[in-house]
Design a protein around this motif. Structure first.
Motif, PDB file in Angstrom:
ATOM      1  N   THR A 179      28.780  12.813  39.287  1.00  0.00           N
ATOM      2  CA  THR A 179      29.044  11.771  38.293  1.00  0.00           C
ATOM      3  C   THR A 179      28.286  10.491  38.643  1.00  0.00           C
ATOM      4  O   THR A 179      27.655   9.877  37.779  1.00  0.00           O
ATOM      5  CB  THR A 179      30.560  11.501  38.191  1.00  0.00           C
ATOM      6  OG1 THR A 179      31.208  12.723  37.806  1.00  0.00           O
ATOM      7  CG2 THR A 179      30.861  10.426  37.160  1.00  0.00           C
ATOM      8  N   ILE A 194      24.577  11.035  38.007  1.00  0.00           N
ATOM      9  CA  ILE A 194      24.288  11.075  36.568  1.00  0.00           C
ATOM     10  C   ILE A 194      24.207   9.654  36.019  1.00  0.00           C
ATOM     11  O   ILE A 194      23.299   9.327  35.246  1.00  0.00           O
ATOM     12  CB  ILE A 194      25.338  11.930  35.818  1.00  0.00           C
ATOM     13  CG1 ILE A 194      25.144  13.412  36.157  1.00  0.00           C
ATOM     14  CG2 ILE A 194      25.275  11.694  34.311  1.00  0.00           C
ATOM     15  CD1 ILE A 194      26.293  14.313  35.741  1.00  0.00           C
ATOM     16  N   VAL A 195      25.129   8.808  36.435  1.00  0.00           N
ATOM     17  CA  VAL A 195      25.111   7.402  36.018  1.00  0.00           C
ATOM     18  C   VAL A 195      23.847   6.720  36.540  1.00  0.00           C
ATOM     19  O   VAL A 195      23.147   6.021  35.801  1.00  0.00           O
ATOM     20  CB  VAL A 195      26.382   6.666  36.496  1.00  0.00           C
ATOM     21  CG1 VAL A 195      26.255   5.167  36.289  1.00  0.00           C
ATOM     22  CG2 VAL A 195      27.612   7.214  35.774  1.00  0.00           C
ATOM     23  N   ASN A 247      24.213   9.418  31.667  1.00  0.00           N
ATOM     24  CA  ASN A 247      25.574   9.379  31.119  1.00  0.00           C
ATOM     25  C   ASN A 247      25.558   8.817  29.710  1.00  0.00           C
ATOM     26  O   ASN A 247      24.818   7.906  29.390  1.00  0.00           O
ATOM     27  CB  ASN A 247      26.512   8.567  32.023  1.00  0.00           C
ATOM     28  CG  ASN A 247      26.073   7.126  32.178  1.00  0.00           C
ATOM     29  OD1 ASN A 247      24.898   6.850  32.367  1.00  0.00           O
ATOM     30  ND2 ASN A 247      27.002   6.203  32.095  1.00  0.00           N
ATOM     31  N   ASN A 281      25.562  15.604  27.959  1.00  0.00           N
ATOM     32  CA  ASN A 281      26.813  16.096  28.526  1.00  0.00           C
ATOM     33  C   ASN A 281      26.476  17.172  29.557  1.00  0.00           C
ATOM     34  O   ASN A 281      26.087  18.288  29.197  1.00  0.00           O
ATOM     35  CB  ASN A 281      27.732  16.647  27.432  1.00  0.00           C
ATOM     36  CG  ASN A 281      29.111  16.972  27.965  1.00  0.00           C
ATOM     37  OD1 ASN A 281      29.472  16.582  29.075  1.00  0.00           O
ATOM     38  ND2 ASN A 281      29.876  17.693  27.167  1.00  0.00           N
TER      39      ASN A 281
END
Length: 155
Positions: free
Chosen positions: A19, A22-23, A28, A32
């Motif tokens: 996560t 991805i950011v 993000n 998806n």
């Protein structure tokens, strides 16, 4: 009957690492990405672009399948490299609304090599190969022991 896949949800620590990456990659909100674990996978990760049907049914654009059994045996810095390497395959052109999953240049991406150096990347690859070889040797030893046990039982 078809053989069932062994997909599982990743550990919370692994999901958090993905996560954050991805950011950091700016993906993000645009793409998806779902991370799944398959500890029988022969590669440390595989990036799969969802087809239209899967995208409709699940909402996933990309599914990353990770061998978490191997992944968790790596050092923290090595895990981060694997995460960044798997995400390096994904690009999104917002002007054209186009998602692309690229093939690696040399089983990695130049950006990963520039950030971490080739020497560090190579150590990660060697570590992964060694871990797979250990797993393969253990499986072969079990098979050999089983065969040895069967041959002793002959009357």
């Amino acid at each position: 009957m078809a053989k069932k896949a062994n997909f599982e949800e990743p550990f919370e620590e692994t999901q958090t690492m993905y996560t954050q990456a991805i950011v950091a990659a700016g993906l993000n909100g645009l793409v998806n990405i779902t991370v799944l674990s398959d500890n029988r996978a022969k590669e440390i990760f595989k990036v799969n672009k969802a087809n239209k049907l899967l995208q409709y049914r699940t909402g996933d654009d990309v599914i990353i399948v990770l061998n978490e059994k191997i992944f968790e045996q790596l050092e923290e810095a090595q895990r981060l490299i694997v995460v960044e390497e798997s995400l390096s395959a994904i690009s999104y052109d917002s002007e054209k609304d186009l998602l692309e999953v690229k093939s690696p240049d040399v089983k990695t991406f130049k950006g990963v090599l520039k950030k971490h150096t080739y020497a560090v990347w190579e150590v990660v690859q060697e570590s992964i190969s060694t871990l797979y070889q250990v797993e393969k040797d253990e499986e072969q030893a079990k098979k050999d022991a089983l065969e040895a046990g069967k041959s002793k039982k002959k009357f």
